[in-house]
Design an enzyme around this catalytic site. Sequence first.
Site, PDB file in Angstrom:
ATOM      1  N   THR A 199     -19.769  -6.104 -16.725  1.00  4.66           N
ATOM      2  CA  THR A 199     -18.595  -5.303 -16.442  1.00  4.66           C
ATOM      3  C   THR A 199     -17.871  -6.041 -15.721  1.00  4.66           C
ATOM      4  OG1 THR A 199     -20.255  -3.454 -16.390  1.00  4.66           O
ATOM      5  CG2 THR A 199     -17.947  -3.085 -15.650  1.00  4.66           C
TER       6      THR A 199
ATOM      7  N   ARG B 139       0.604  -2.672   6.973  1.00  6.81           N
ATOM      8  CA  ARG B 139       1.161  -1.450   7.794  1.00  6.81           C
ATOM      9  C   ARG B 139       2.248  -1.966   8.892  1.00  6.81           C
ATOM     10  NH1 ARG B 139      -4.458   1.697   8.183  1.00  6.81           N
ATOM     11  NH2 ARG B 139      -5.217  -0.266   8.053  1.00  6.81           N
TER      12      ARG B 139
ATOM     13  N   LYS C  34     -11.332  -5.324  -5.906  1.00  7.34           N
ATOM     14  CA  LYS C  34     -12.270  -5.505  -5.208  1.00  7.34           C
ATOM     15  C   LYS C  34     -13.502  -5.046  -6.274  1.00  7.34           C
ATOM     16  CE  LYS C  34     -10.981  -4.853  -0.461  1.00  7.34           C
ATOM     17  NZ  LYS C  34      -9.753  -4.110  -0.504  1.00  7.34           N
TER      18      LYS C  34
ATOM     19  N   ASP D 229       0.955  -1.209  -0.094  1.00  4.79           N
ATOM     20  CA  ASP D 229      -0.033   0.124  -0.223  1.00  4.79           C
ATOM     21  C   ASP D 229       0.938   1.356   0.022  1.00  4.79           C
ATOM     22  OD1 ASP D 229      -2.296  -1.414  -0.115  1.00  4.79           O
ATOM     23  OD2 ASP D 229      -2.436  -1.798   2.016  1.00  4.79           O
TER      24      ASP D 229
END
Length: 249
Positions: free
Chosen positions: A81, A228, A74, A23
């Site tokens: 689609t 993290r 996600k 991230d």
Amino acid sequence: MIFGRQKKIDKETVAGKIIVALDVDAEEDAYNLVRHLSPPLGYFKVGLRLYMSCGQRIIYGLKNMGVRVFLDLKFHDIPNTVASTAEVVTRMGGDMFNIHLSGGRDMVRSTVDRVRETAEISRVPVPKVLGVTVLSSFNESMLRGDCGVDRHLEQHVLKLALLGEESGLDGVVASPREASNIRKNCEEGFLIVAAGVRPLWAPTHDQLRVLTPRQTLEAGANYLVIGRPIIEHDSPRDAMEKILAEIAR
Ligand code: C5P
């Protein structure tokens, strides 16, 4: 299940169960994290932030480094689609990606079918498709108050997981706290990828339903997604070593 009756596992086996969430914004920061952690780690997650910064290049870059990639975007849209997007991911060579189970049965089925067809036509490996149940940043009052779901959180997670299993998904993304209930009620081979995993020494941030890495594996998860606690640590390598040692202990 990794633990089962076996209480001790070696570090190499544990390392194969960890997926690090990359991230970060910058491509080079992502590659540096991979260089620091791999080996022994070999599975990395690209989420919205990194993908929006770098696009498909990051997937090819990571694959060229010889690691596996979980594309965590996600997807949640109408069936056509999502299925068409899944076709792109399959051709790109992602090892695993996810869709929201709240998109419903048709969306899940069309995606699973399209992935298999595409892999066969393009002669590429079939990526694992996971369903997102309820995000680990949710608690029960948010689920009821914000989303109007009139069911206990654990029951709702299980209902979604069973929908995914019936519709041909390879597994689910869930919080560590729901892992044991899913493991009890779904087939042995159904993957549980747990996000929201926290060693005792790390802050929980916005994750509300956390367990430690060892507890999460004991609950029956196949993979642990950890972001993290590793990537924001002064030394990501030390954080990783500490986590591996705590699990293997
Ligand atoms: O930093 P942290 O360990 O909380 O990161 C967890 C990662 O897993 C984040 O990239 C987050 O987007 C992702 N994730 C999650 N809960 C889910 C699915 C994915 O936290 N249900």
